[in-house]
Design an enzyme around this catalytic site. Structure first.
Site, PDB file in Angstrom:
ATOM      1  N   ALA A 211      19.028 -35.427  -3.600  1.00 51.59           N
ATOM      2  CA  ALA A 211      19.558 -34.086  -3.360  1.00 51.59           C
ATOM      3  C   ALA A 211      20.269 -33.578  -4.608  1.00 51.59           C
ATOM      4  CB  ALA A 211      20.529 -34.119  -2.181  1.00 51.59           C
TER       5      ALA A 211
ATOM      6  N   ARG B  50       1.624  23.241   4.438  1.00 47.52           N
ATOM      7  CA  ARG B  50       2.657  22.874   5.407  1.00 47.52           C
ATOM      8  C   ARG B  50       3.016  21.385   5.380  1.00 47.52           C
ATOM      9  NH1 ARG B  50       0.066  25.574  10.515  1.00 47.52           N
ATOM     10  NH2 ARG B  50      -1.724  25.688   9.120  1.00 47.52           N
TER      11      ARG B  50
ATOM     12  N   ASN C 140       9.250 -21.706 -11.448  1.00 50.29           N
ATOM     13  CA  ASN C 140       7.895 -21.593 -12.006  1.00 50.29           C
ATOM     14  C   ASN C 140       7.839 -20.729 -13.256  1.00 50.29           C
ATOM     15  OD1 ASN C 140       8.607 -19.346 -10.440  1.00 50.29           O
ATOM     16  ND2 ASN C 140       6.469 -18.832 -10.033  1.00 50.29           N
TER      17      ASN C 140
END
Ligand code: UD1
Ligand code: CA
Length: 515
Positions: free
Chosen positions: A441, A22, A404
């Site tokens: 930046a 079931r 990475n």
């Protein structure tokens, strides 16, 4: 003066050979999970409390998967294979024969003492009930003790039939019961404590002459009682403990019940849970008093939350350590360690090997993997940090990427103390940024940056004056430009638009200045 001590529980037998039709699943029924543990694991954990000398699990359907799981869960346990599911009595007979054969092979006599039997599909069974059952059998020395409860809907269960003195006489299966017997609401849990010798003898007398053509273990009770061997019951109050799980609806009900139990226990122990109904806690999770759990939160595996930490809303933490005073919201964390007073979120993904030290921050839309972020260092916005070590008090500007992966291998990045990484910096590993250094930046950093240096790695800006007027004449841009440039130039007012600033201080003048 001492009585001869009753031998302790010599064996526990778990019945787990059934198909679990079931469930409609490729996974054997007993391997379905509830709160971070398989149903089989829950039953075994409860049985362990009774300290059985040996543990036997009867396998059948899905044998390989169940046996693999058992090896990881309980390497000492013995799996006994039941090739065809000829009934619970047949299953126990095979288990007992295997135990006897092992004893004989070791030159020992047939086993004696208490044998516990439990089905693999009653995950809410408590250790306490099993201990009570074993203790009752040890004290009374009866041939069999059955764990029973009165349930609201007994359909499908074996009914407990008592004689006119109220003593257990026999158990009748639902399929074999008459109308009168079906009105009985006290049912068999399928959890028993037997005397080994009496059980061995009764099992040899079982027949499959019943509605399901199976050898029923409950028939052992009738056989023993008829032979004049006393049998007994232990009746438990909380019927849900013995509720069998046969389909996914019952699985969800059992899970919700166990969740309620766990959350309630934690609240009683001093943990604040804002919304128990949307808080899911695995059985091995540890929450200290005064931890706070906000709604819609899953704490999984071996997660621990220290006192004063707040987790949630909307968090999923797996095998993650959250230390005192840390705040974690709207985050997915796996195998991460979140230090004291550190902050995480919202919308943050911390992967295995992430370690935020005291006061560190992993802010909005930040992903980290195998990265140590030092004390009071911050990665506030939109960044990826992988295979990195960041020192103390450093700030990683918005949208910085620790690149990475070169397509074949992963490389490490080291960022020192008091570093200011400018917004949108690309740190191409392997690379090191020394203590106190800055990056401009938008830089792509491929070479190491010495301590105290400003690294600029980007093209110089060039303004082509009047380009729009020439190349896009008549456009909306050209009209705006015409309106803006003329009066400003005429009046000499300063209408220049500075670069947007961030609250992390990462785009201040020095970082934008490449001269
Ligand atoms: C069984 C009991 C019933 C009790 C109920 C409690 C029998 C005949 N009936 O019914 O009195 O009220 O549990 O939940 O015992 N299994 C085997 N080998 C087999 C058959 C079953 O290992 O040949 C295992 C199943 O995997 C399961 C357990 O025994 O874990 C119980 O079998 P199940 O078919 O679920 O029995 P119920 O009809 O629930
Ligand atoms: Ca069952």
């Amino acid at each position: 003066m001492n009585e001869i001590a009753e031998p302790a529980v010599v064996a526990a037998i778990v019945l787990a050979a059934g198909e679990g039709t079931r469930m409609k699943s490729a996974t054997p029924k007993v391997l379905h999970e509830i709160c971070g543990r398989s149903m089989l694991g829950h039953v075994i954990a409860a049985l362990r409390a009774a300290n059985p000398e040996q543990l036997v699990v009867v396998t059948g359907q899905g044998r390989d998967q169940v046996e693999d799981h058992l090896k990881r869960l309980e390497p000492e346990a013995v799996a006994v294979f039941q090739p065809s599911q000829d009934g619970t009595g047949h299953a126990v007979r095979l288990a007992l024969q295997a135990l006897d054969a092992a004893a004989a092979a070791a030159g020992q006599p047939l086993i004696e003492g208490t044998i516990l039997v439990a089905p693999g599909d009653t995950p809410l069974l408590s250790a306490e009930s099993l201990r009570t059952l074993a203790a009752h059998r040890a004290k009374t020395k009866v041939a069999a003790v059955v764990l029973t409860a009165t349930v609201p809907n007994p359909t499908g269960y074996g009914r407990i039939v008592r004689n006119r003195f109220g003593n257990l006489a026999r158990i009748v299966e639902h399929a074999d019961a008459n109308e009168n017997e079906r009105t009985i609401t006290e049912v068999n849990s399928s959890v028993y404590a037997f005397d080994a010798a009496k059980l061995r003898h009764a099992l040899s007398q079982l027949t499959p002459h019943n509605a399901q053509s199976e050898e029923y273990l409950p028939d052992v009770v009738r056989i023993l009682a008829k032979a004049g061997d006393p049998v007994g019951t232990v009746v438990i109050d909380d019927w849900r403990e013995i509720a069998g799980v046969n389909d996914r609806v019952q699985l969800a009900q059992a899970r919700a019940h166990l969740r309620d139990r766990l959350v309630t226990d934690f609240m009683r122990d001093g943990v604040t849970v804002i919304d128990p109904a949307t808080t899911w806690i695995d059985v091995d999770v540890v929450l200290e008093p005064d931890a706070v759990v906000l709604p819609n939160t899953m704490l999984l595996g071996r997660t621990t939350i220290a006192s004063g930490a707040r987790v949630g809303p909307n968090c999923s933490l797996l095998d993650t350590v959250v230390e005192a005073g840390a705040v974690v919201r709207d985050a997915t964390c796996e195998g991460a360690s979140i230090g004291p007073s550190a902050t995480v979120g919202p919308y943050t993904y911390l992967r295995p090997g992430t370690r935020l030290l005291r006061g560190a921050k992993a802010g909005g839309f930040v992903e980290m993997k195998n990265a140590v972020v030092g004390e009071d260092s911050k990665v506030p916005h939109l960044s990826y940090v992988g295979d990195a070590t960041i020192g103390e008090r450093s700030n990683i500007g918005a949208a910085t990427i620790f690149a990475n992966y070169d397509g074949e291998e992963k490389h490490a990045t080291v960022v020192g103390d008091d570093v200011r990484i400018g917004s949108d910096t690309m740190l191409v590993a392997p690379v090191t940024v020394g203590d106190g250094a800055y990056t401009a930046a938008g830089s792509v950093i491929v070479d190491d940056v010495p301590p105290g240096a400003l690294a600029v790695g980007r093209g110089r800006q060039r303004n082509v004056e009047g380009w729009v007027e020439k190349k896009r004449p008549g456009s909306a841009s050209a009209r705006s430009a015409a309106r803006s440039v003329t009066p400003a130039t005429a009046s000499g007012a300063d209408l220049s638009v500075g670069s947007p600033t961030h609250d992390n201080g990462s785009s201040d003048e020095s970082q934008g200045d490449d001269s």
